[in-house]
Design an enzyme around this catalytic site. Structure first.
Site, PDB file in Angstrom:
ATOM      1  N   ASN A 214       5.261  11.952   8.170  1.00  0.00           N
ATOM      2  CA  ASN A 214       5.892  11.836   6.895  1.00  0.00           C
ATOM      3  C   ASN A 214       5.952  13.079   5.802  1.00  0.00           C
ATOM      4  O   ASN A 214       6.785  13.457   5.204  1.00  0.00           O
ATOM      5  CB  ASN A 214       5.418  10.451   6.098  1.00  0.00           C
ATOM      6  CG  ASN A 214       6.083   9.341   6.632  1.00  0.00           C
ATOM      7  OD1 ASN A 214       7.175   9.018   6.398  1.00  0.00           O
ATOM      8  ND2 ASN A 214       5.116   8.157   7.004  1.00  0.00           N
ATOM      9  N   ILE A 293      -8.454   6.644  -3.121  1.00  0.00           N
ATOM     10  CA  ILE A 293      -8.175   7.566  -4.196  1.00  0.00           C
ATOM     11  C   ILE A 293      -9.080   7.360  -5.412  1.00  0.00           C
ATOM     12  O   ILE A 293      -9.281   6.245  -5.611  1.00  0.00           O
ATOM     13  CB  ILE A 293      -6.719   7.737  -4.599  1.00  0.00           C
ATOM     14  CG1 ILE A 293      -5.660   7.990  -3.529  1.00  0.00           C
ATOM     15  CG2 ILE A 293      -6.682   8.767  -5.715  1.00  0.00           C
ATOM     16  CD1 ILE A 293      -5.917   9.132  -2.738  1.00  0.00           C
ATOM     17  N   HIS A 309       3.105   2.727   3.137  1.00  0.00           N
ATOM     18  CA  HIS A 309       2.236   1.493   3.972  1.00  0.00           C
ATOM     19  C   HIS A 309       3.247   1.058   5.050  1.00  0.00           C
ATOM     20  O   HIS A 309       4.393   0.530   4.739  1.00  0.00           O
ATOM     21  CB  HIS A 309       1.694   0.369   3.196  1.00  0.00           C
ATOM     22  CG  HIS A 309       0.657  -0.490   3.839  1.00  0.00           C
ATOM     23  ND1 HIS A 309      -0.543  -0.246   4.247  1.00  0.00           N
ATOM     24  CD2 HIS A 309       1.093  -1.604   4.445  1.00  0.00           C
ATOM     25  CE1 HIS A 309      -1.194  -0.877   5.059  1.00  0.00           C
ATOM     26  NE2 HIS A 309      -0.224  -1.971   4.936  1.00  0.00           N
TER      27      HIS A 309
END
Length: 415
Positions: A214, A293, A309
């Site tokens: 990606n 994170i 996701h």
């Protein structure tokens, strides 16, 4: 358009190469028979001449006369056969000539078809260019050129493509005013009614833990100019992963995070925030990053961190749901549909506000690898489209806290 061969007789196709070869073989056989018949004629003629020599005594008995008659009859038969063979040879020669002629016709037909295809492509391209020109002319005609100046920036009400070097935005006259400011090349300036709005080229940070497919898709879009932003830094927890190698090859700085016993060179959370600020990062994109994170980063980049996701959240999300585990769980559940989700990141795994989703079918005999490949293809397209909207400031937050993507062509439509 007919692409096949052209026949020379009504309703039939022309002689094939095999038929031509058979004709040649037949011609060879006929020539051999001609040679035999000619040999017979000459042989019998010699016998007749020898039997009828003037210097020889007269024929003494009926047996010799009978033999002469037989020789004459054989000569007549051979001559008759020879005439028939000549006729067959003519037909064979004509047939062979037809094969060559048919091949020539087929070759010319193929050349004509190729020329027709080239002409169709050229006409299609001309049509597209003409349509674009007509569209621009319609806008020019529909909108009167009303000009004004504001702080030295000349603006007009005319619709046009505003080129910023590697990115263009179509500005609709009814909605916006294009500001032709030659000083700032990284800013698109436009106005809605009385207020001027700047669209600055965005700087992106991407987080990966693996191959980063990606990440590569987004980088390709930025390089090609279809995305109004640049990836200025890559963050990873694995210094030798495929995504990190790709970043180094493309001169993108790589930061290791978090700092652990295995990654002593990694940054702390506060140092990471400082580093991203140093790169003037506008948005953070998680692309297969498997670590949680830290709160410091989420607070520093509120509503500015996205993740993708591989399932339709909120289903099959949360801690432990990543990679092939997600697709195996989807198949085991009997779900009929799956697909990627782009969502904002909060303090937990996969619980942030959903921004965009794509649906793909789960087939009856799917294996996890097959479903993963199908979802990944949609991921590459979806994440790039969402990133484009992000860089163009087309993310709108509804009053109840739900993010929406504003349509680029029609700002009144959302998805």
């Amino acid at each position: 358009m007919n692409k096949g061969g052209v026949g020379l007789t009504g309703g039939g196709s022309g002689p094939t190469a095999a038929a031509a070869a058979a004709a040649a073989q037949k011609q060879k056989t006929l020539l051999q028979r001609v040679d035999t018949d000619i040999t017979n004629i000459v042989d019998n003629f010699n016998h007749l001449v020898n039997a009828a020599r003037v210097s020889d005594p007269p024929v003494r008995n009926s047996q010799e006369a009978f033999m002469m008659e037989m020789r004459g009859a054989r000569m007549v038969q051979a001559a008759d056969s020879l005439l028939k063979l000549v006729s067959e040879l003519k037909q064979t020669a004509i047939f062979s000539g037809l094969a060559s002629l048919n091949e020539h016709v087929e070759q010319k037909t193929a050349e004509f078809d190729q020329q027709a295809e080239n002409t169709e492509r050229m006409l299609s391209r001309i049509g597209e260019e003409a349509a674009g020109c007509l569209k621009e002319l319609e806008w020019e005609k529909a909108v009167s050129a009303s000009r004004f100046e504001d702080d030295g920036v000349v603006c007009d009400w005319t619709p046009r493509f505003y080129d910023t070097g590697s990115w263009s935005i179509w500005v609709r006259a009814q909605k916006r005013l294009v500001c032709r400011n030659s000083v700032r090349k990284d800013v698109v300036c436009f106005a809605e009614e009385d207020s001027l709005v700047e669209v600055k080229r965005k700087k992106l940070a991407v987080f990966v833990s693996g191959g980063g497919s990606n990440f590569r898709s987004i980088h390709d879009a930025a390089v090609q100019g279809s995305l109004y932003g640049d990836i200025v830094v890559l963050v990873t927890n694995k210094h030798d992963c495929g995504g990190a190698e790709y970043a180094r090859k493309n001169n993108i700085p790589v930061i290791l995070f978090p700092k652990t016993s295995n990654v002593p060179d990694g940054l702390s959370s506060s140092d990471l925030v400082t580093a991203l600020r140093g790169f003037e990062v506008d948005f953070v994109l998680l692309a297969g990053y498997l670590k949680l994170i830290p709160v410091e980063l989420i607070r520093a980049y509120e509503r500015s961190i996205l993740n993708i996701h591989p399932s339709l959240l909120p289903a099959f999300g949360g801690k432990g749901y990543y990679g092939m585990k997600v697709h195996k769980a989807v198949i085991a559940s009997g779900a009929r549909y799956s697909g990627p989700t782009v969502h904002y990141v909060d303090e937990h795994f996969d619980t942030g506000r959903i921004l965009a989703q794509r649906v793909v079918p789960v087939l009856a005999n799917d294996r996890a690898e097959e479903l993963a490949a199908r979802v990944l293809r949609e991921e590459h397209q979806l994440y790039v489209e969402v990133t484009k909207a992000l860089c163009e400031d087309r993310i709108i937050w509804r009053e109840d806290g739900v993010p929406l993507i504003q349509n680029r062509e029609n700002p009144k439509e959302y998805s």
